[in-house]
Motif scaffolding. Structure first.
Motif, short mmCIF file in Angstrom:
data_model
loop_
_atom_site.label_atom_id
_atom_site.label_comp_id
_atom_site.label_asym_id
_atom_site.label_seq_id
_atom_site.Cartn_x
_atom_site.Cartn_y
_atom_site.Cartn_z
N LEU A 174 21.29 26.31 32.09
CA LEU A 174 22.35 27.32 31.99
C LEU A 174 23.75 26.71 31.99
O LEU A 174 24.65 27.20 31.30
N ARG A 223 16.73 23.00 26.26
CA ARG A 223 18.07 23.47 25.90
C ARG A 223 18.81 22.40 25.09
O ARG A 223 19.53 22.71 24.13
N HIS A 226 16.59 31.89 28.62
CA HIS A 226 15.56 30.86 28.44
C HIS A 226 14.18 31.47 28.69
O HIS A 226 13.99 32.22 29.66
N ALA A 275 21.54 30.54 26.57
CA ALA A 275 20.99 29.76 27.69
C ALA A 275 20.41 30.65 28.78
O ALA A 275 19.38 30.33 29.37
N TRP A 276 21.06 31.75 29.08
CA TRP A 276 20.61 32.60 30.19
C TRP A 276 19.30 33.33 29.89
O TRP A 276 18.65 33.86 30.80
#
Length: 232
Positions: free
Chosen positions: A164, A196, A36, A33-34
């Protein structure tokens, strides 16, 4: 050099290259996620914009072709949603309740926090549509007297935070239903969170698209009315 930097093709090309770099790094980081792609692309473009002295309106005009693609991309969300139509119909009442509560919380939380920090009226109007997708937020902000550039930035930050925090927050709250997860992500963090959501599963992504679309409609209808009575 100035003529090159102000040419529309320059920033359009740089935006596409920044996103391709972000996409490559996202894959290398196993789609965490971080990492992206949007986060990386923004981190690459911001220093370039600052050093070149190009304003956001100038940049936006140059990258407008990408902005125009948002409409067909949003319409394409109907495909995965259609596959989950029966599930969505069975949850119509709780989804509508979540839409009203979540949509109002998204607006009022921004206004209350902004007023707590003593932000001026223009800033508050720019923050209010933070949870809807960028084109809608910019249109609402402009009509209400906010700063369009600030609204665009706040929308991106909101989406990044949502992308996130979505998975860890859902685990912490014990929410396992994929429809509930997706609707909450789309309602609160629009398209960035939705990308996401599709990485989690197709169903999460489909309900995220539904949440994003319905909140865009809800906020467009409710925000102008709310601003007529909100003490600014």
């Amino acid at each position: 050099m100035h003529a090159l930097l102000t040419h529309p093709a320059c920033w359009l090309t740089l935006t596409l290259l920044a996103y391709l770099v972000g996409l490559s790094m996202h894959k290398r980081c196993q789609r965490s996620a971080w990492s992206h792609p949007l986060i990386i692309a923004v981190a690459l473009l911001l220093p370039l914009l600052w050093l070149s002295g190009i304003s956001y309106p100038q940049y936006f005009d140059s990258a407008r072709p990408i902005h125009l693609l948002l409409a067909p991309a949003t319409v394409a969300l109907a495909v995965p949603l259609y596959a989950n139509l029966a599930h969505a119909r069975s949850m119509l009442k709780p989804l509508l309740i979540a839409l009203v509560v979540g949509g109002l919380c998204g607006i009022t939380s921004a206004l209350l926090i902004g007023q707590l920090f003593g932000l001026p009226r223009e800033a508050l109007l720019s923050l209010a549509p933070k949870s809807v997708t960028t084109p809608i937020a910019m249109a609402l902000s402009g009509q209400l007297g906010g700063n369009v550039s600030l609204s665009a930035a706040v929308v991106i930050v909101t989406g990044v935070i949502g992308a996130l925090s979505a998975s860890p927050l859902m685990r912490w709250l014990g929410i396992r239903d994929e429809a509930m997860q997706g609707f909450a992500i789309g309602l609160s963090s629009h398209g960035i969170g939705m990308t996401r959501a599709f990485q989690i599963s197709t169903r999460v992504g489909a309900f995220s698209g539904l949440g994003m679309s319905l909140n865009g409609i809800f906020t467009s209808l409710v925000l102008p009315l709310l601003m007529m009575v909100w003490p600014l």
